[in-house]
Design an enzyme around this catalytic site. Structure first.
Site, PDB file in Angstrom:
ATOM      1  N   CYS A   1     -12.602  -5.585   6.487  1.00 38.56           N
ATOM      2  CA  CYS A   1     -11.963  -5.934   5.214  1.00 38.56           C
ATOM      3  C   CYS A   1     -10.694  -6.715   5.525  1.00 38.56           C
ATOM      4  CB  CYS A   1     -11.570  -4.682   4.433  1.00 38.56           C
ATOM      5  SG  CYS A   1     -12.931  -3.632   3.937  1.00 38.56           S
TER       6      CYS A   1
ATOM      7  N   HIS B   1      -7.295  -9.349   3.545  1.00 42.16           N
ATOM      8  CA  HIS B   1      -6.625  -9.965   2.402  1.00 42.16           C
ATOM      9  C   HIS B   1      -6.421 -11.445   2.703  1.00 42.16           C
ATOM     10  CE1 HIS B   1      -5.295  -5.727   2.563  1.00 42.16           C
ATOM     11  NE2 HIS B   1      -5.376  -5.784   1.259  1.00 42.16           N
TER      12      HIS B   1
ATOM     13  N   TYR C   1     -12.077  -1.991  -7.169  1.00 45.35           N
ATOM     14  CA  TYR C   1     -11.990  -0.540  -7.041  1.00 45.35           C
ATOM     15  C   TYR C   1     -10.546  -0.078  -6.908  1.00 45.35           C
ATOM     16  CZ  TYR C   1     -10.937  -0.761  -2.051  1.00 45.35           C
ATOM     17  OH  TYR C   1     -10.324  -0.990  -0.847  1.00 45.35           O
TER      18      TYR C   1
ATOM     19  N   GLU D   1      -7.747  -2.865  -5.564  1.00 42.65           N
ATOM     20  CA  GLU D   1      -8.093  -4.223  -5.192  1.00 42.65           C
ATOM     21  C   GLU D   1      -9.200  -4.833  -6.035  1.00 42.65           C
ATOM     22  OE1 GLU D   1      -7.106  -3.785  -0.430  1.00 42.65           O
ATOM     23  OE2 GLU D   1      -9.197  -3.621  -1.065  1.00 42.65           O
TER      24      GLU D   1
ATOM     25  N   GLU E   1      -5.523   2.443  -2.696  1.00 44.57           N
ATOM     26  CA  GLU E   1      -6.093   1.098  -2.569  1.00 44.57           C
ATOM     27  C   GLU E   1      -6.413   0.662  -4.001  1.00 44.57           C
ATOM     28  OE1 GLU E   1      -6.379  -0.996  -0.232  1.00 44.57           O
ATOM     29  OE2 GLU E   1      -6.555   0.064   1.671  1.00 44.57           O
TER      30      GLU E   1
ATOM     31  N   HIS F   1       0.842  -1.206   0.000  1.00 43.60           N
ATOM     32  CA  HIS F   1       0.000   0.000   0.000  1.00 43.60           C
ATOM     33  C   HIS F   1       0.872   1.249   0.000  1.00 43.60           C
ATOM     34  CE1 HIS F   1      -2.769  -3.138   1.479  1.00 43.60           C
ATOM     35  NE2 HIS F   1      -3.622  -2.491   0.717  1.00 43.60           N
TER      36      HIS F   1
ATOM     37  N   GLU G   1     -10.151  -8.690  13.821  1.00 37.77           N
ATOM     38  CA  GLU G   1     -10.558  -7.282  13.883  1.00 37.77           C
ATOM     39  C   GLU G   1     -11.641  -7.022  14.912  1.00 37.77           C
ATOM     40  OE1 GLU G   1     -11.319  -4.672  10.652  1.00 37.77           O
ATOM     41  OE2 GLU G   1      -9.812  -5.615   9.377  1.00 37.77           O
TER      42      GLU G   1
ATOM     43  N   TRP H   1     -15.063   2.728  -0.777  1.00 40.27           N
ATOM     44  CA  TRP H   1     -15.512   1.386  -1.169  1.00 40.27           C
ATOM     45  C   TRP H   1     -16.855   1.042  -0.543  1.00 40.27           C
ATOM     46  CZ3 TRP H   1     -11.042   2.195   1.691  1.00 40.27           C
ATOM     47  CH2 TRP H   1     -11.054   1.746   3.007  1.00 40.27           C
TER      48      TRP H   1
ATOM     49  N   HIS I   1      -4.187  -6.134  -6.169  1.00 44.87           N
ATOM     50  CA  HIS I   1      -4.083  -7.317  -5.322  1.00 44.87           C
ATOM     51  C   HIS I   1      -5.461  -7.774  -4.867  1.00 44.87           C
ATOM     52  CE1 HIS I   1      -3.831  -3.866  -2.565  1.00 44.87           C
ATOM     53  NE2 HIS I   1      -4.361  -4.655  -1.647  1.00 44.87           N
TER      54      HIS I   1
END
Length: 177
Positions: free
Chosen positions: A69, A71, A106, A118, A116, A27, A89, A163, A34
């Site tokens: 969110c 990964h 986005y 992704e 961002e 980032h 989280e 997003w 990604h």
């Protein structure tokens, strides 16, 4: 013993896996495309969990967004990654994980210039747990009526992650079909 750095899956413009990179290095002002995911968590009353990103976050610190969110790690099953991230989280277990926007993608630039970029399928899930957020990830949270969330994002988009707004637009369009 040193901790293994979190890695993300790098993607070609067509969505094919082309490599991996350390999350901490990805980032930047020139973020490579990604793989990620977003999840909207609902409770038994039909309310959706929204979170305010921790002020220490690299991108969009302090803005309100979807539940969480993350990964997937290279080779990790997407559902397993979502379950792992919900626990990390928010301190919750989730169930009934459903893919709702398989093709969400986005690119957004925050006020510091960090990008961002992704391919980010969107999921919904349910929980019966009380949230116990990780303060490194979440500053505040609230359970809100989905229609009230739509109205808040429409009325004050600057207070929310880009997003989230785009996801709500696409999810609303699905309901209209």
């Amino acid at each position: 013993m040193s901790e293994i750095p979190e890695q993300v899956v790098l993607l070609s413009d067509t969505g094919e896996h082309i490599g991996v990179a350390d999350k901490a290095l990805v980032h930047t002002t020139d973020t490579a495309l990604h793989l990620a995911f977003s999840c909207h968590v609902y409770n038994a009353e039909g309310k959706v969990l929204v979170t305010r990103r921790a002020l220490s976050k690299l991108t969009w610190p302090g803005v309100w967004t979807n539940s969480f969110c993350g990964h997937p790690a290279p080779g990790e099953d997407m559902a397993a990654a979502i379950i792992r991230r919900a626990q990390h989280e928010l301190g919750i277990t989730i169930s009934d994980v459903q893919l709702v926007l398989p093709d969400f993608r986005y690119r957004a630039v925050d006020s510091s210039g960090i990008v961002e970029n992704e391919i980010c399928p969107v999921y919904r899930a349910v929980t019966a747990d009380a949230a116990a957020p990780n303060p490194d990830e979440v500053d505040e949270f609230d359970w809100v009526d989905p229609q009230a969330l739509h109205a808040a994002v429409a009325g004050t988009p600057f207070a929310f992650s880009p997003w989230l707004g785009w996801q709500l637009e696409q999810l609303g369009a699905q309901r209209d079909d």
